[in-house]
Design an enzyme around this catalytic site. Sequence first.
Site, PDB file in Angstrom:
ATOM      1  N   GLU A 114      -8.548  23.534  88.024  1.00 12.70           N
ATOM      2  CA  GLU A 114      -7.295  22.882  87.683  1.00 12.70           C
ATOM      3  C   GLU A 114      -5.968  23.899  88.028  1.00 12.70           C
ATOM      4  O   GLU A 114      -6.265  25.205  87.878  1.00 12.70           O
ATOM      5  CB  GLU A 114      -7.170  22.575  86.077  1.00 12.70           C
ATOM      6  CG  GLU A 114      -8.084  21.362  85.825  1.00 12.70           C
ATOM      7  CD  GLU A 114      -8.236  21.341  84.104  1.00 12.70           C
ATOM      8  OE1 GLU A 114      -7.238  22.208  83.766  1.00 12.70           O
ATOM      9  OE2 GLU A 114      -9.223  21.183  83.693  1.00 12.70           O
ATOM     10  N   LYS A 116      -3.030  26.238  87.075  1.00 13.61           N
ATOM     11  CA  LYS A 116      -2.664  26.873  85.789  1.00 13.61           C
ATOM     12  C   LYS A 116      -1.182  27.102  85.916  1.00 13.61           C
ATOM     13  O   LYS A 116      -0.658  28.121  86.146  1.00 13.61           O
ATOM     14  CB  LYS A 116      -3.332  28.333  85.562  1.00 13.61           C
ATOM     15  CG  LYS A 116      -2.690  29.007  84.358  1.00 13.61           C
ATOM     16  CD  LYS A 116      -3.715  30.385  84.242  1.00 13.61           C
ATOM     17  CE  LYS A 116      -3.354  31.072  82.823  1.00 13.61           C
ATOM     18  NZ  LYS A 116      -1.953  31.614  82.726  1.00 13.61           N
ATOM     19  N   ASP A 118       2.599  27.506  84.611  1.00 14.21           N
ATOM     20  CA  ASP A 118       3.293  28.405  83.708  1.00 14.21           C
ATOM     21  C   ASP A 118       4.673  27.853  83.054  1.00 14.21           C
ATOM     22  O   ASP A 118       5.400  27.733  83.707  1.00 14.21           O
ATOM     23  CB  ASP A 118       3.917  29.566  84.847  1.00 14.21           C
ATOM     24  CG  ASP A 118       4.058  30.773  84.198  1.00 14.21           C
ATOM     25  OD1 ASP A 118       3.677  30.985  83.180  1.00 14.21           O
ATOM     26  OD2 ASP A 118       4.673  31.928  85.066  1.00 14.21           O
ATOM     27  N   TYR A 242      -4.466  18.656  79.595  1.00 15.38           N
ATOM     28  CA  TYR A 242      -5.732  19.056  80.348  1.00 15.38           C
ATOM     29  C   TYR A 242      -7.031  19.016  79.202  1.00 15.38           C
ATOM     30  O   TYR A 242      -8.030  19.478  79.490  1.00 15.38           O
ATOM     31  CB  TYR A 242      -5.742  20.016  81.101  1.00 15.38           C
ATOM     32  CG  TYR A 242      -5.036  21.196  80.186  1.00 15.38           C
ATOM     33  CD1 TYR A 242      -3.730  21.574  80.486  1.00 15.38           C
ATOM     34  CD2 TYR A 242      -5.914  22.183  79.383  1.00 15.38           C
ATOM     35  CE1 TYR A 242      -3.007  22.812  79.776  1.00 15.38           C
ATOM     36  CE2 TYR A 242      -4.966  23.220  78.728  1.00 15.38           C
ATOM     37  CZ  TYR A 242      -3.710  23.439  78.849  1.00 15.38           C
ATOM     38  OH  TYR A 242      -3.220  24.477  78.284  1.00 15.38           O
ATOM     39  N   LYS A 331      -6.297  34.371  88.871  1.00 14.29           N
ATOM     40  CA  LYS A 331      -4.792  34.514  88.903  1.00 14.29           C
ATOM     41  C   LYS A 331      -4.173  34.579  90.563  1.00 14.29           C
ATOM     42  O   LYS A 331      -5.103  35.249  91.279  1.00 14.29           O
ATOM     43  CB  LYS A 331      -4.522  35.942  88.477  1.00 14.29           C
ATOM     44  CG  LYS A 331      -4.712  35.859  86.779  1.00 14.29           C
ATOM     45  CD  LYS A 331      -3.808  35.398  85.953  1.00 14.29           C
ATOM     46  CE  LYS A 331      -2.614  35.966  85.634  1.00 14.29           C
ATOM     47  NZ  LYS A 331      -1.737  35.529  84.798  1.00 14.29           N
ATOM     48  N   CYS A 425      39.057  37.035  96.838  1.00 12.61           N
ATOM     49  CA  CYS A 425      37.744  36.443  97.580  1.00 12.61           C
ATOM     50  C   CYS A 425      37.520  37.407  98.709  1.00 12.61           C
ATOM     51  O   CYS A 425      38.336  37.790  99.541  1.00 12.61           O
ATOM     52  CB  CYS A 425      38.499  35.216  98.119  1.00 12.61           C
ATOM     53  SG  CYS A 425      37.178  34.230  99.119  1.00 12.61           S
ATOM     54  N   CYS A 428      38.802  35.537 102.059  1.00 13.22           N
ATOM     55  CA  CYS A 428      40.296  35.322 102.540  1.00 13.22           C
ATOM     56  C   CYS A 428      41.003  36.184 101.915  1.00 13.22           C
ATOM     57  O   CYS A 428      42.270  36.097 102.113  1.00 13.22           O
ATOM     58  CB  CYS A 428      40.493  33.862 102.352  1.00 13.22           C
ATOM     59  SG  CYS A 428      40.600  33.301 100.593  1.00 13.22           S
ATOM     60  N   CYS A 443      37.273  31.027  94.462  1.00 10.97           N
ATOM     61  CA  CYS A 443      38.366  31.012  95.306  1.00 10.97           C
ATOM     62  C   CYS A 443      38.951  29.551  95.556  1.00 10.97           C
ATOM     63  O   CYS A 443      38.135  28.821  95.644  1.00 10.97           O
ATOM     64  CB  CYS A 443      37.889  31.520  96.694  1.00 10.97           C
ATOM     65  SG  CYS A 443      38.934  31.433  97.972  1.00 10.97           S
ATOM     66  N   CYS A 448      40.159  28.710 103.265  1.00 11.46           N
ATOM     67  CA  CYS A 448      39.214  29.905 103.199  1.00 11.46           C
ATOM     68  C   CYS A 448      38.127  29.786 104.171  1.00 11.46           C
ATOM     69  O   CYS A 448      37.290  28.821 104.009  1.00 11.46           O
ATOM     70  CB  CYS A 448      38.720  30.063 101.756  1.00 11.46           C
ATOM     71  SG  CYS A 448      37.448  31.527 101.521  1.00 11.46           S
TER      72      CYS A 448
HETATM   73  S1  IVH Z   1      -7.401  26.068  79.410  1.00 10.53           S
HETATM   74  C1  IVH Z   1      -9.876  26.607  76.188  1.00 10.53           C
HETATM   75  N1  IVH Z   1      -6.153  25.034  81.399  1.00 10.53           N
HETATM   76  O1  IVH Z   1      -2.816  29.162  80.348  1.00 10.53           O
HETATM   77  C2  IVH Z   1      -8.811  26.160  76.787  1.00 10.53           C
HETATM   78  N2  IVH Z   1      -4.945  26.547  80.147  1.00 10.53           N
HETATM   79  O2  IVH Z   1      -4.041  31.862  78.976  1.00 10.53           O
HETATM   80  C3  IVH Z   1      -8.043  27.425  77.329  1.00 10.53           C
HETATM   81  N3  IVH Z   1      -2.506  26.759  80.961  1.00 10.53           N
HETATM   82  O3  IVH Z   1      -1.740  29.431  77.344  1.00 10.53           O
HETATM   83  C4  IVH Z   1      -6.818  27.316  78.098  1.00 10.53           C
HETATM   84  N4  IVH Z   1      -2.658  25.379  82.624  1.00 10.53           N
HETATM   85  O4  IVH Z   1      -0.845  27.456  78.406  1.00 10.53           O
HETATM   86  C5  IVH Z   1      -5.885  25.733  80.574  1.00 10.53           C
HETATM   87  N5  IVH Z   1      -5.070  23.583  83.329  1.00 10.53           N
HETATM   88  C6  IVH Z   1      -4.899  24.767  82.357  1.00 10.53           C
HETATM   89  C7  IVH Z   1      -3.772  25.298  81.806  1.00 10.53           C
HETATM   90  C8  IVH Z   1      -3.616  26.451  81.036  1.00 10.53           C
HETATM   91  C9  IVH Z   1      -1.875  26.228  81.813  1.00 10.53           C
HETATM   92  C10 IVH Z   1      -1.878  27.936  80.012  1.00 10.53           C
HETATM   93  C11 IVH Z   1      -2.068  27.660  78.602  1.00 10.53           C
HETATM   94  C12 IVH Z   1      -2.452  29.039  78.016  1.00 10.53           C
HETATM   95  C13 IVH Z   1      -2.780  29.947  79.230  1.00 10.53           C
HETATM   96  C14 IVH Z   1      -4.026  30.742  79.151  1.00 10.53           C
END
Ligand code: IVH
Length: 685
Positions: A114, A116, A118, A242, A331, A425, A428, A443, A448
């Site tokens: 999935e 992740k 932010d 999720y 990551k 500016c 101009c 400006c 300009c």
């Molecule tokens: S799973 C056991 N799945 O990432 C469940 N986390 O450091 C543990 N995050 O603070 C988390 N997308 O806010 C999981 N598909 C995803 C995620 C996700 C974003 C964030 C979550 C958490 C951080 C993990």
Amino acid sequence: MATHSSSRYEELKAQVNFHNYRYHVLDAPVISDLEYDRLLNELKKLEADHPDWITPDSPTQRAGARPADRFEKIRHPAPILSLANAFGADDARAWFERVKKLDDRVENAKFVVEPKIDGLSVVLHYRDGLFVQGATRGDGEVGEDITSNLRTVRAIPLKIPVGSEQLSAKSKQSSITNYQLPKYLVVRGEAFIPNKEFEALNKKLEEAGEKTYLNPRNTAAGSLRQLDPVLTASRPITLLVYQIVHSEGGKVPTSQWEILEYLKALGFPVTDIARRFNDLESAIAYTETFSTGRKALPYEADGMVIKIDDLTLAADLGFVGKDPRGAVAFKFPAREVTTTLNDIGVAVGRTGVLTPYAMLEPVEIGGVVVERATLHNFDYIAEKDIRAGDRVLIKRAGEVIPYVIGPIVDARTGKEKKYKPPSKCPACGQEVEHFEGEVAWYCVNAACPAQLVRNVEHFVSRGAMDIVGLGIKIVEQLIEAGLVKDVADLFSLKKEQLLELEGFAEKKAENLLKSIEQAKGQSLNRLIAALGIHGVGEVMAGDLARTFGNLSALSKASADELQQMDGLGPNIAESIVDWFEQNANQKLLKKLNAAGVWPEMKKNEKKKEGAFTGLTFVVTGTLPTLSRDGVKEFIESNGGKVTDSISKKTSYLVLGEAPGSKLDKAQSLGVKVIDEAELRKLAGG
Ligand code: IVH
């Protein structure tokens, strides 16, 4: 006339919630905005008459709650865990080897991948299918009660399952019927602002001279953690869920893949890029297609999560601290780097806003060489004390414009130069101006040169004078050749002049002159919008046109007079008066007048209601004369609406050559089918 009964009330709530879901979760509305507004208004009216009927799952309860003094604390029903990181494929393999030793079942485990995202982790509580409470993650044990703010997020269902009777896909049905909705269900997701919405929000703020936001994550987190839900409601926050954190009195899936399907079937927004794999290598390969940036995600993601699909097995593996062993965050390579900020430049936007930017020692971030990064506004430079010559930290996230996070103060040599914003500016030389209550410097010289390209571009654009065939390239050519020094010069262009430009032959020159000639007949509201007065958009331009009737009357209006108008405050009034006072602009008006570009509008003329008011159209196939945009404008200018998908509510399907499946659908729903000629007839012309 509908009977004003509570059963109608229940029906309306269900309908509006369902259409919110279609729009905000599935991104596939089935009714027009107009029809939606009608339903919502009927609902609001019923609630005004019967306040005692209002329940927390009513869509009207999403916004408008009172600001809180502070947030209450909520203890989570189970710990809200974090994730261990893996930096690259070998790290992920090492994780797999470690957990394999702990349990034989891991050898044959399946994996779910999935994104992740932010954003901000949120925990949503449902009792008997109703959204009753929502919290931040906090320290993982106790979070903050941000229920009122979360209610404003339209992607969060207030009641589950969302319109299950309407969810027709077979898989969705089986996901629901194989399980039993828990009396108490707690789910977790990530709230965020998509990149596109973030850029649009910042652009709007910048044009209004307000402070822009640094990045989508902070904006989403900040908006959800502030005390007035009305503010939260104005931010384009969405979410993806999720995880089921906790459930009581029901039966939920025990595999991650099925959890995602189940949550989707209940009406929650769930990512559509999750995949399940039979082995780790395939999961890694899929993950890597995203980490290299080959597949761009529409939101900020700092990696992908690889999860063991069997949740019983995952739970048995236990934790290390707060990190479950059953999943790992793969990551992406960091999108943050350090480089030297060589100098600070200032760009002048169409509206005249001065925006500082960093000129960087070129540096690669995520496969792209970055030489410029935004510095947002002059306050930002001062707050962060960013100096020319500084080593700076740069971030490039997804498609979002790179920005300077801040200086690395420890790396200073003493040679760095403090920054002073320009008083003139840079393009101009005119003194810059500042409007009360805004962070930006402007400006306001319409002539300009830095603004000219954008001014002309705006002037000819579709929402303004709509001069077809005058794209940015040609605008630049005209300005470069000295033929256009302000927008009025467009109307005195000669064929011989155009023929001297590169790429212009007889036909092209004639066509361009013809569309410029046609633009002389554009309405007053379009001309006012085209002038690009700070704070005056299309709607305001229409109001001004109807109130003043022509440009001479408008140019003589005082700030007091202007403020008599609805929705026109002192700032915009001042900006309008300012604009008309500028010498360059007065000269421009004289030239427009002399060129015959001087439309009048009957004062207090009613907004355009047309033959199509209240009607919804869908267009399919290629029409004989009207383009895609052309037909849309034709319908809208007659008061109608155009939508993408057919439903029972569609008034007409407009049919062209080579139609798609929409024709079948229209016929099965009994929607009337017409061609372009009939459409024109309906409009009365
Ligand atoms: S799973 C056991 N799945 O990432 C469940 N986390 O450091 C543990 N995050 O603070 C988390 N997308 O806010 C999981 N598909 C995803 C995620 C996700 C974003 C964030 C979550 C958490 C951080 C993990």
